[in-house]
Scaffold this active site. Structure first.
Site, PDB file in Angstrom:
ATOM      1  N   SER A 124       4.781  -1.935  -5.937  1.00 50.64           N
ATOM      2  CA  SER A 124       5.490  -0.927  -5.143  1.00 50.64           C
ATOM      3  C   SER A 124       6.736  -1.533  -4.518  1.00 50.64           C
ATOM      4  CB  SER A 124       4.551  -0.434  -4.043  1.00 50.64           C
ATOM      5  OG  SER A 124       5.257   0.306  -3.081  1.00 50.64           O
ATOM      6  N   TYR A 149      -2.230  -1.748   2.924  1.00 48.38           N
ATOM      7  CA  TYR A 149      -1.984  -1.291   1.550  1.00 48.38           C
ATOM      8  C   TYR A 149      -0.851  -2.107   0.925  1.00 48.38           C
ATOM      9  CZ  TYR A 149       0.303   1.308  -2.155  1.00 48.38           C
ATOM     10  OH  TYR A 149       0.921   1.631  -3.336  1.00 48.38           O
ATOM     11  N   LYS A 153      -0.604  -5.009  -2.452  1.00 49.83           N
ATOM     12  CA  LYS A 153       0.349  -5.059  -3.574  1.00 49.83           C
ATOM     13  C   LYS A 153       1.037  -6.419  -3.612  1.00 49.83           C
ATOM     14  CE  LYS A 153      -0.539  -1.076  -5.066  1.00 49.83           C
ATOM     15  NZ  LYS A 153      -1.303  -0.976  -6.299  1.00 49.83           N
TER      16      LYS A 153
HETATM   17  P1  NAD Z   1      -3.963   7.982  -7.413  1.00 49.86           P
HETATM   18  O1  NAD Z   1      -4.831   7.824  -6.230  1.00 49.86           O
HETATM   19  O2  NAD Z   1      -3.637   9.350  -7.883  1.00 49.86           O
HETATM   20  O3  NAD Z   1      -4.554   7.151  -8.649  1.00 49.86           O
HETATM   21  C1  NAD Z   1      -5.364   6.007  -8.477  1.00 49.86           C
HETATM   22  C2  NAD Z   1      -6.626   6.231  -9.289  1.00 49.86           C
HETATM   23  O4  NAD Z   1      -7.469   5.075  -9.178  1.00 49.86           O
HETATM   24  C3  NAD Z   1      -7.452   7.425  -8.802  1.00 49.86           C
HETATM   25  O5  NAD Z   1      -7.722   8.274  -9.894  1.00 49.86           O
HETATM   26  C4  NAD Z   1      -8.727   6.798  -8.229  1.00 49.86           C
HETATM   27  O6  NAD Z   1      -9.854   7.643  -8.449  1.00 49.86           O
HETATM   28  C5  NAD Z   1      -8.811   5.507  -9.005  1.00 49.86           C
HETATM   29  N1  NAD Z   1      -9.491   4.410  -8.318  1.00 49.86           N
HETATM   30  C6  NAD Z   1      -9.290   3.976  -7.031  1.00 49.86           C
HETATM   31  N2  NAD Z   1     -10.091   2.934  -6.771  1.00 49.86           N
HETATM   32  C7  NAD Z   1     -10.814   2.695  -7.893  1.00 49.86           C
HETATM   33  C8  NAD Z   1     -11.809   1.756  -8.225  1.00 49.86           C
HETATM   34  N3  NAD Z   1     -12.265   0.861  -7.340  1.00 49.86           N
HETATM   35  N4  NAD Z   1     -12.345   1.787  -9.487  1.00 49.86           N
HETATM   36  C9  NAD Z   1     -11.898   2.709 -10.392  1.00 49.86           C
HETATM   37  N5  NAD Z   1     -10.980   3.640 -10.114  1.00 49.86           N
HETATM   38  C10 NAD Z   1     -10.428   3.626  -8.876  1.00 49.86           C
HETATM   39  O7  NAD Z   1      -2.615   7.157  -7.120  1.00 49.86           O
HETATM   40  P2  NAD Z   1      -1.258   7.097  -7.940  1.00 49.86           P
HETATM   41  O8  NAD Z   1      -0.215   7.670  -7.094  1.00 49.86           O
HETATM   42  O9  NAD Z   1      -1.468   7.589  -9.316  1.00 49.86           O
HETATM   43  O10 NAD Z   1      -1.023   5.524  -7.957  1.00 49.86           O
HETATM   44  C11 NAD Z   1      -1.407   4.703  -9.033  1.00 49.86           C
HETATM   45  C12 NAD Z   1      -1.106   3.251  -8.684  1.00 49.86           C
HETATM   46  O11 NAD Z   1       0.278   3.121  -8.404  1.00 49.86           O
HETATM   47  C13 NAD Z   1      -1.825   2.753  -7.444  1.00 49.86           C
HETATM   48  O12 NAD Z   1      -2.182   1.392  -7.644  1.00 49.86           O
HETATM   49  C14 NAD Z   1      -0.793   2.868  -6.362  1.00 49.86           C
HETATM   50  O13 NAD Z   1      -1.008   1.977  -5.318  1.00 49.86           O
HETATM   51  C15 NAD Z   1       0.469   2.519  -7.137  1.00 49.86           C
HETATM   52  N6  NAD Z   1       1.687   3.059  -6.531  1.00 49.86           N
HETATM   53  C16 NAD Z   1       1.781   4.388  -6.252  1.00 49.86           C
HETATM   54  C17 NAD Z   1       2.926   4.903  -5.661  1.00 49.86           C
HETATM   55  C18 NAD Z   1       3.036   6.368  -5.338  1.00 49.86           C
HETATM   56  O14 NAD Z   1       3.931   6.719  -4.596  1.00 49.86           O
HETATM   57  N7  NAD Z   1       2.198   7.241  -5.848  1.00 49.86           N
HETATM   58  C19 NAD Z   1       3.982   4.046  -5.350  1.00 49.86           C
HETATM   59  C20 NAD Z   1       3.865   2.686  -5.654  1.00 49.86           C
HETATM   60  C21 NAD Z   1       2.712   2.199  -6.249  1.00 49.86           C
HETATM   61  C1  UD1 Z   2       5.203   5.305   1.412  1.00 51.35           C
HETATM   62  C2  UD1 Z   2       4.687   3.896   1.600  1.00 51.35           C
HETATM   63  C3  UD1 Z   2       4.717   3.137   0.307  1.00 51.35           C
HETATM   64  C4  UD1 Z   2       4.036   3.899  -0.792  1.00 51.35           C
HETATM   65  C5  UD1 Z   2       4.643   5.289  -0.896  1.00 51.35           C
HETATM   66  C6  UD1 Z   2       3.955   6.129  -1.926  1.00 51.35           C
HETATM   67  C7  UD1 Z   2       5.238   3.231   3.883  1.00 51.35           C
HETATM   68  C8  UD1 Z   2       6.023   2.279   4.740  1.00 51.35           C
HETATM   69  N1  UD1 Z   2       5.456   3.176   2.592  1.00 51.35           N
HETATM   70  O1  UD1 Z   2       6.573   5.221   1.078  1.00 51.35           O
HETATM   71  O2  UD1 Z   2       4.065   1.901   0.477  1.00 51.35           O
HETATM   72  O3  UD1 Z   2       4.173   3.199  -1.999  1.00 51.35           O
HETATM   73  O4  UD1 Z   2       4.535   5.938   0.368  1.00 51.35           O
HETATM   74  O5  UD1 Z   2       2.627   6.344  -1.597  1.00 51.35           O
HETATM   75  O6  UD1 Z   2       4.459   4.013   4.370  1.00 51.35           O
HETATM   76  N2  UD1 Z   2       8.765  11.963   5.470  1.00 51.35           N
HETATM   77  C9  UD1 Z   2       8.946  12.976   6.364  1.00 51.35           C
HETATM   78  N3  UD1 Z   2       7.928  13.868   6.546  1.00 51.35           N
HETATM   79  C10 UD1 Z   2       6.744  13.780   5.889  1.00 51.35           C
HETATM   80  C11 UD1 Z   2       6.566  12.731   4.965  1.00 51.35           C
HETATM   81  C12 UD1 Z   2       7.595  11.828   4.781  1.00 51.35           C
HETATM   82  O7  UD1 Z   2       9.994  13.091   6.989  1.00 51.35           O
HETATM   83  O8  UD1 Z   2       5.847  14.616   6.115  1.00 51.35           O
HETATM   84  C13 UD1 Z   2       9.877  11.030   5.218  1.00 51.35           C
HETATM   85  C14 UD1 Z   2       9.568   9.577   5.533  1.00 51.35           C
HETATM   86  O9  UD1 Z   2       9.851   9.267   6.874  1.00 51.35           O
HETATM   87  C15 UD1 Z   2      10.472   8.847   4.539  1.00 51.35           C
HETATM   88  C16 UD1 Z   2      10.525   9.798   3.334  1.00 51.35           C
HETATM   89  O10 UD1 Z   2      10.162  11.085   3.839  1.00 51.35           O
HETATM   90  O11 UD1 Z   2      11.769   8.718   5.062  1.00 51.35           O
HETATM   91  C17 UD1 Z   2       9.565   9.425   2.207  1.00 51.35           C
HETATM   92  O12 UD1 Z   2       8.259   9.248   2.733  1.00 51.35           O
HETATM   93  P1  UD1 Z   2       6.978   9.045   1.801  1.00 51.35           P
HETATM   94  O13 UD1 Z   2       6.953  10.060   0.740  1.00 51.35           O
HETATM   95  O14 UD1 Z   2       5.786   8.934   2.689  1.00 51.35           O
HETATM   96  O15 UD1 Z   2       7.251   7.630   1.079  1.00 51.35           O
HETATM   97  P2  UD1 Z   2       7.618   6.206   1.718  1.00 51.35           P
HETATM   98  O16 UD1 Z   2       7.440   6.197   3.179  1.00 51.35           O
HETATM   99  O17 UD1 Z   2       8.928   5.795   1.152  1.00 51.35           O
END
Ligand code: NAD
Ligand code: UD1
Length: 338
Positions: A124, A149, A153
């Protein structure tokens, strides 16, 4: 040979399964469904016309993992499985370290026991902390994270890098995602958060369908164009395609590679609201609230390295991201339960 997708029933994982299958890969999904709905599997099959083999199992369950590696011919693992709610990680640090770190340690140990040493890991942009300068490149320093969290990562990047340094048979790609939003254009799969969404786009779409009253905008006094936080939003399908491209990097001797997956463009919260309103035709009422703890002002990627080395660029703009998020939410106001 097949690709094992841990967390493949989740948001990014499910979109990646589509792109993998459409590129001709065999896919095996392993997911404990802690944050996913099994009904996504039928939706995936409806999109691609192919069934993925599915194991409901936990990455901390060594025996279950071993069975999968014995039964299936896995060549590479794309490792999405993990817990990802920032606020929850502050409340339950042990659960996050156990799930994400113990889980990954168990997974990679079973991988090497079965001679599978190719992994793509979901990292991330959070590992950059509060960047000194934007856009951030892969060489920008990693900084202190603001929550457990984020630390999982950052630590897992280190663990996988150290393992690769000690054993050059490992090929490791660390993908640092910026802010994935959007959904598959079919409107049949998308992000399906439990409870009240923490992230901006799912919150906006739930306001748009009337499930939530108004958007809370966290802070309008940041040193940004309009005072609200700026992020690099990336369409989830582009992100998914980045994984297919990254698979080509898992060749013998390729070692450790790190890529940002972002668009290189930053949008403020208010710009996202405006773009969403234009794409959906729905007004999003909002109120300005105090800053959210742990938030940074501005972060966006340099995506040059992924372009140069993977031949990958994000193709969708903010309009498509908003339209596709909206189509998914409108057609599925209750997620996969509809
Ligand atoms: P998500 O929660 O939709 O997907 C994660 C999946 O992993 C889920 O389906 C959950 O059931 C499964 N899971 C969790 N723990 C598990 C375990 N112990 N064993 C087996 N399955 C398990 O999340 P996502 O948004 O699809 O994210 C996927 C990956 O990307 C994650 O590692 C997340 O941290 C990373 N990531 C996400 C974002 C984002 O904004 N969505 C940003 C940066 C990194
Ligand atoms: C957050 C996490 C990041 C994670 C990502 C996706 C932190 C510091 N970072 O990123 O680790 O990978 O989510 O899960 O928490 N905002 C609003 N109102 C809302 C929600 C968000 O104003 O209800 C604003 C936030 O202040 C930010 C932007 O929208 O400026 C994006 O927020 P968000 O979608 O939560 O992502 P990040 O904070 O960038």
């Amino acid at each position: 040979m097949a690709i094992l997708v841990t967390g493949g029933a989740g948001y990014i994982g499910s979109h990646t399964v589509v792109e993998l299958q459409q590129a001709g890969h065999e896919v095996v999904i392993l997911d404990n469904l802690s944050n996913a709905d099994e009904r996504v599997l039928q939706r995936l099959q409806a999109i691609t016309g192919k069934a993925a083999t599915f194991y409901r199992a936990d990455i901390r369950d060594r025996k279950a993992l071993s069975e999968v590696f014995e039964k299936e011919k896995i060549e590479s693992v794309i490792h999405f499985a993990g817990l990802k709610a920032v606020g929850e990680s502050v409340e339950k640090p042990w659960e996050y370290y156990d799930n994400n770190i113990t889980g990954t340690l168990t997974l990679v140990d079973e991988m090497r026991r079965h001679g599978v040493k190719n992994i793509i890991f979901s990292s991330s942009s959070t590992v950059y902390g509060e960047p000194d300068a934007v856009p951030v490149t892969e060489e920008s320093p990693k900084k202190a994270c603001t929550n457990p969290y984020g630390w999982t990562k950052s630590m897992l990047e280190q663990i996988l890098s150290d393992m690769q340094a000690a054993d050059h048979e490992w090929n490791v790609v660390l993908l640092r995602y910026f802010n994935p939003i959007g959904a598959h254009r079919s409107g049949t799969i998308g992000e399906n958060p439990n409870g009240i969404p923490n992230n901006l786009m799912p919150y906006i779409t739930q306001v748009a369908v009337g499930k939530l009253k108004e958007l809370n905008v966290f802070g309008d006094d940041y040193p940004t164009k309009d005072g609200t936080g700026v992020r690099d939003y990336i369409h989830v399908v582009d992100l998914a395609k980045g994984h297919v491209k990254a698979l080509a990097k898992l060749t013998p001797g390729s070692g450790l590679n790190i890529y940002n997956l972002g668009t290189g463009t930053g949008y403020s919260v208010l710009e996202i609201v405006k773009n969403f309103e234009e794409a959906s035709g729905v007004k999003i009422p909002y109120v300005i609230r105090p800053r959210r703890a742990g938030d940074i002002a501005c972060n966006y990627a340099s995506a040059e390295k992924a372009k140069r080395e993977l031949g990958w660029v994000a193709e969708n703009g903010i309009r498509e991201m908003c339209e596709d998020s909206w189509r998914w939410q409108k057609n599925n106001p209750n997620g996969y339960a509809d």
